[in-house]
Design a protein around this motif. Structure first.
Motif, mmCIF file in Angstrom:
data_model
loop_
_atom_site.group_PDB
_atom_site.id
_atom_site.type_symbol
_atom_site.label_atom_id
_atom_site.label_comp_id
_atom_site.label_asym_id
_atom_site.label_seq_id
_atom_site.Cartn_x
_atom_site.Cartn_y
_atom_site.Cartn_z
ATOM 1 N N GLY A 53 0.813 -1.203 0.000
ATOM 2 C CA GLY A 53 0.000 0.000 0.000
ATOM 3 C C GLY A 53 0.849 1.256 0.000
ATOM 4 N N GLU A 54 1.912 1.236 -0.774
ATOM 5 C CA GLU A 54 2.827 2.373 -0.779
ATOM 6 C C GLU A 54 2.437 3.383 -1.847
ATOM 7 O OE1 GLU A 54 5.176 3.168 1.167
ATOM 8 O OE2 GLU A 54 5.618 1.332 2.295
ATOM 9 N N ARG A 55 2.975 4.554 -1.693
ATOM 10 C CA ARG A 55 2.795 5.599 -2.693
ATOM 11 C C ARG A 55 3.499 5.204 -3.978
ATOM 12 N NH1 ARG A 55 0.099 10.365 -1.493
ATOM 13 N NH2 ARG A 55 1.542 11.261 -3.002
ATOM 14 N N PRO A 56 3.013 5.726 -5.100
ATOM 15 C CA PRO A 56 3.643 5.377 -6.378
ATOM 16 C C PRO A 56 5.150 5.648 -6.398
ATOM 17 C CG PRO A 56 1.611 6.589 -6.754
ATOM 18 C CD PRO A 56 1.846 6.597 -5.280
ATOM 19 N N GLY A 57 5.541 6.789 -5.851
ATOM 20 C CA GLY A 57 6.963 7.145 -5.877
ATOM 21 C C GLY A 57 7.825 6.120 -5.171
ATOM 22 N N VAL A 58 7.321 5.622 -4.056
ATOM 23 C CA VAL A 58 8.069 4.613 -3.310
ATOM 24 C C VAL A 58 8.251 3.371 -4.168
ATOM 25 C CG1 VAL A 58 8.008 3.096 -1.298
ATOM 26 C CG2 VAL A 58 7.262 5.492 -1.094
ATOM 27 N N LYS A 59 7.176 2.971 -4.853
ATOM 28 C CA LYS A 59 7.248 1.752 -5.672
ATOM 29 C C LYS A 59 8.194 1.924 -6.860
ATOM 30 C CE LYS A 59 2.678 0.048 -4.438
ATOM 31 N NZ LYS A 59 1.481 -0.662 -4.909
ATOM 32 N N PHE A 60 8.104 3.071 -7.513
ATOM 33 C CA PHE A 60 9.009 3.306 -8.644
ATOM 34 C C PHE A 60 10.460 3.296 -8.184
ATOM 35 C CE2 PHE A 60 5.277 5.674 -10.595
ATOM 36 C CZ PHE A 60 5.001 4.670 -11.498
ATOM 37 N N ASN A 61 10.702 3.947 -7.060
ATOM 38 C CA ASN A 61 12.078 4.006 -6.572
ATOM 39 C C ASN A 61 12.606 2.625 -6.188
ATOM 40 O OD1 ASN A 61 13.090 6.741 -6.740
ATOM 41 N ND2 ASN A 61 11.388 7.268 -5.413
#
Length: 574
Positions: free
Chosen positions: A506-514
């Motif tokens: 359930g992470e923010r998109p930025g966290v997942k992309f990084n």
RNA sequence: CGGGGCGUGGCGCAGUCCGGUAGCGCACCGGUAUGGGGUACCGGUGGUCGGAGGUUCGAAUCCUCUCGCCCCGACCA
């Protein structure tokens, strides 16, 4: 694998003590964790990489007829005493006692065990040749572990051993290994070179190293730009320049206050370094005092020196020891010294009228000439090659590049089989020692070397052959239908044989992309509100700056095609 | 082993010189809002200050010893 349940977390900041990119990135990407100095746990993501490296190694070893087996990690000391290495090897071998007070050692390599087995399993020429190998832990109590997986104390090595009836057979086994090694490192996507090397503690007649280029490499290799020559600096030969011929002039004392270094001397006399003779002092392991004379512009290569005088250990001499032979530290010269072995580099043979020390503080002597003014017991090439040294084959100035040793192959000959009595009967019924080769690949080091060569400011850029997963799949946002569509795609990709790391957190998109960039799987797929509304998936390759949109219903085949194409790009050249 | 440096929540650090109730950021837990590139705010959990001994009314801080780790040199996959 669903990331929400992945064991091991990515971290934003690398531990302060991690210096190498591979070390920082593999720790940050939740692939490795230190347990002690040079001792690492492989977390699930890292272990997937290691298993893939191992699998490639297996396939290529099997392809040259290797038979996989497994030898123990703890050895009775006896087998090492029989080869003579129990005493020959220093503290890098861990010794311990079992409850019965018997000496044991931790395996640092397996020549002894192989030779012992050869004695019991091989008795006829009809059984030869053989190639056996295993993937097994080694423990080397390195004086200094460093650089994450680059240099550790406990590590997995693929070591193989060839058993042949004669030298010609060994040559063939060696050649086969060279082929396998080239294929292995090509499949790993490494930029590497094979170079001639020193035999070191293994003994034997020939050795080549496989070196992965990296600015963090601990070795320096010299490469002829024409491809005529490449060798580890430890053994690299080079063409000595030929100084102009000069008449030998009479020796002449010259006062040189405050010139205890060769550079200070050259500055003071306004004389090129190449017109000076430098004295370097060693004490050998056998207690001999070694007096080295080399031209001032060159440095001693201790490996070459050790080989030239057949000494396994060299320790810099102390000032007291230097004085004891009649020399003066800082102003040393071979003139009039006693009780020492004088070793001259070939450079001083060709260079006339050098400035040498006078063996008294503040004085040097001009026009010193080997053969006229002093004699050397040994004359050999003991100089270290440096960038710009001329290729021994074609004379072109060579490049110096740093590299990591990822593999090493040795022609051992009969050094172990003779010592340990591993013989076979030839056609004439005569006992002959088995001829052996040994061949190693550091598994974790190879993986780390791949990282050293494949990363950017966002993280690791794995070649697909050893990436933890083929694909990172990201679900963006919280909408149930987006989540459901991603779940479905996850299942479909897996059904198509594609390895997927599914970021279902359930992470923010930025966290997942990084995190996806950090972990470095080759393909990234993302589904979001926006893409789902168009029945599309975003696809991005880790190596490419831009993403593309792919229709949802054709994405599995599309990805399958990409994965296959990427794998094909890493197929060995031969 | 020689030389240099560092040990304070999982990670990164401040506090140590000059002793006086252990702090910050990230991470983690709960909440509200947010939802395509490490989001914001509110409220929380978690630390024998590497260990032992000593000095002191009192030690993360001073002293002694010790363990561990990192970096630079001699070894190797």
């Amino acid at each position: 694998m669903r990331m929400a349940h992945l064991f091991g977390r990515t971290i934003r900041e690398a531990p302060a003590d991690a210096e190498f990119p591979s070390h920082q990135l593999m720790v940050r990407a939740a692939m490795i964790r230190p347990l002690g100095a040079g001792i690492y746990s492989l977390l699930p993501l890292g272990y997937r990489v290691i298993r893939k490296v191992e699998q490639i190694v297996r396939e290529e070893m099997d392809a040259i007829g290797g038979q996989e087996m497994l030898m123990p990690f703890v050895h009775p000391a006896d087998v090492w005493r029989r080869s003579g290495r129990f005493d020959a090897i220093g503290p890098e071998m861990v010794r311990l006692k079992d409850r019965g007070d018997r000496d044991m050692v931790l395996a640092m390599t397996h020549e002894e065990v192989v030779t012992d087995l050869t004695g019991t399993e091989v008795s006829s020429y009809k059984q030869l040749p053989q190639i056996i190998y295993h993937l097994q832990s080694k423990f080397r109590d390195e004086p200094r572990a460093r650089g994450g997986l680059i240099r550790v104390r406990e590590f997995t090595m693929k070591d193989s051993y060839s058993l042949d009836a004669d030298e010609a057979g060994l040559d063939e086994s060696y050649r086969q290994h060279a082929i396998a090694y080239t294929r292995i490192f090509e499949r790993l996507g490494l930029d590497f070179i094979r170079v001639g090397a020193d035999v070191g503690m293994m003994g034997g007649s020939a050795s080549d190293e496989y070196m992965a280029f990296s600015p963090h490499g601990e070795d320096i290799i010299l490469i002829c730009p024409n491809g005529d020559y490449a060798a580890n600096r430890e053994v690299a030969e080079f063409q000595a320049d030929t100084p102009e011929r000069e008449e030998l002039l009479p020796m002449e004392d010259v006062e040189t206050p405050n010139a205890p270094t060769i550079q200070a001397l050259a500055d003071q006399l306004e004389f090129p370094l190449s017109r000076t003779a430098k004295a370097v002092f060693y004490k050998s392991g056998t207690g001999k005092f070694i007096f080295v004379v080399i031209r001032g512009d060159l440095d001693v290569n201790e490996t070459k020196l050790r080989n030239a005088i057949r000494e396994s250990e060299l320790i810099p001499a102390t000032a007291e020891e230097i004085k004891a032979i009649g020399a003066e530290p800082g102003y040393g010269s071979p003139l009039g010294v006693k009780d020492c072995l004088i070793v001259a580099d070939q450079s001083v043979v060709r260079s006339p009228n050098l400035v040498a020390g006078a063996n008294r503080p503040g004085w040097h002597v001009r026009n010193v000439n080997l053969g006229r003014d002093y004699e050397a017991e040994v004359v050999a090439d003991i100089a270290a090659a440096t960038e710009g040294a001329r290729c021994p084959i074609c004379g072109t100035p060579m490049q110096a590049r740093r590299a990591i040793e990822v593999g090493n192959i040795f022609k051992l000959g009969t050094r172990y089989t003779t010592a340990m009595g591993a013989t076979y009967l030839d056609q004439n019924g005569k006992a002959q020692p088995v001829v052996m080769g040994s061949y190693g690949i550091g598994i974790g080091r190879s993986a780390a070397s791949v990282v050293e060569q494949n990363y950017d400011d966002r993280g690791i850029v794995w070649p697909i052959s050893i990436a933890p997963f083929h694909v990172s799949l990201l679900t963006i946002g919280k909408d149930d239908d987006v989540r459901a569509a991603t779940d479905q795609l996850y299942a479909d990709l897996q059904a198509a044989g594609i390895e997927v790391l599914y970021d279902d957190r359930g992470e923010r998109p930025g966290v997942k992309f990084n995190d996806a960039d950090l972990i470095g799987n080759p393909v990234r797929l993302s589904i979001s509100r926006r893409t789902l509304d168009n029945n599309e998936v975003e696809m991005k390759l880790r190596t490419e700056p831009d993403a593309e949109l792919v229709p949802l219903d054709g994405v599995v085949g599309h990805v399958r095609g990409f994965v296959d194409r990427l794998l094909a790009e890493l197929a060995p050249s031969a």
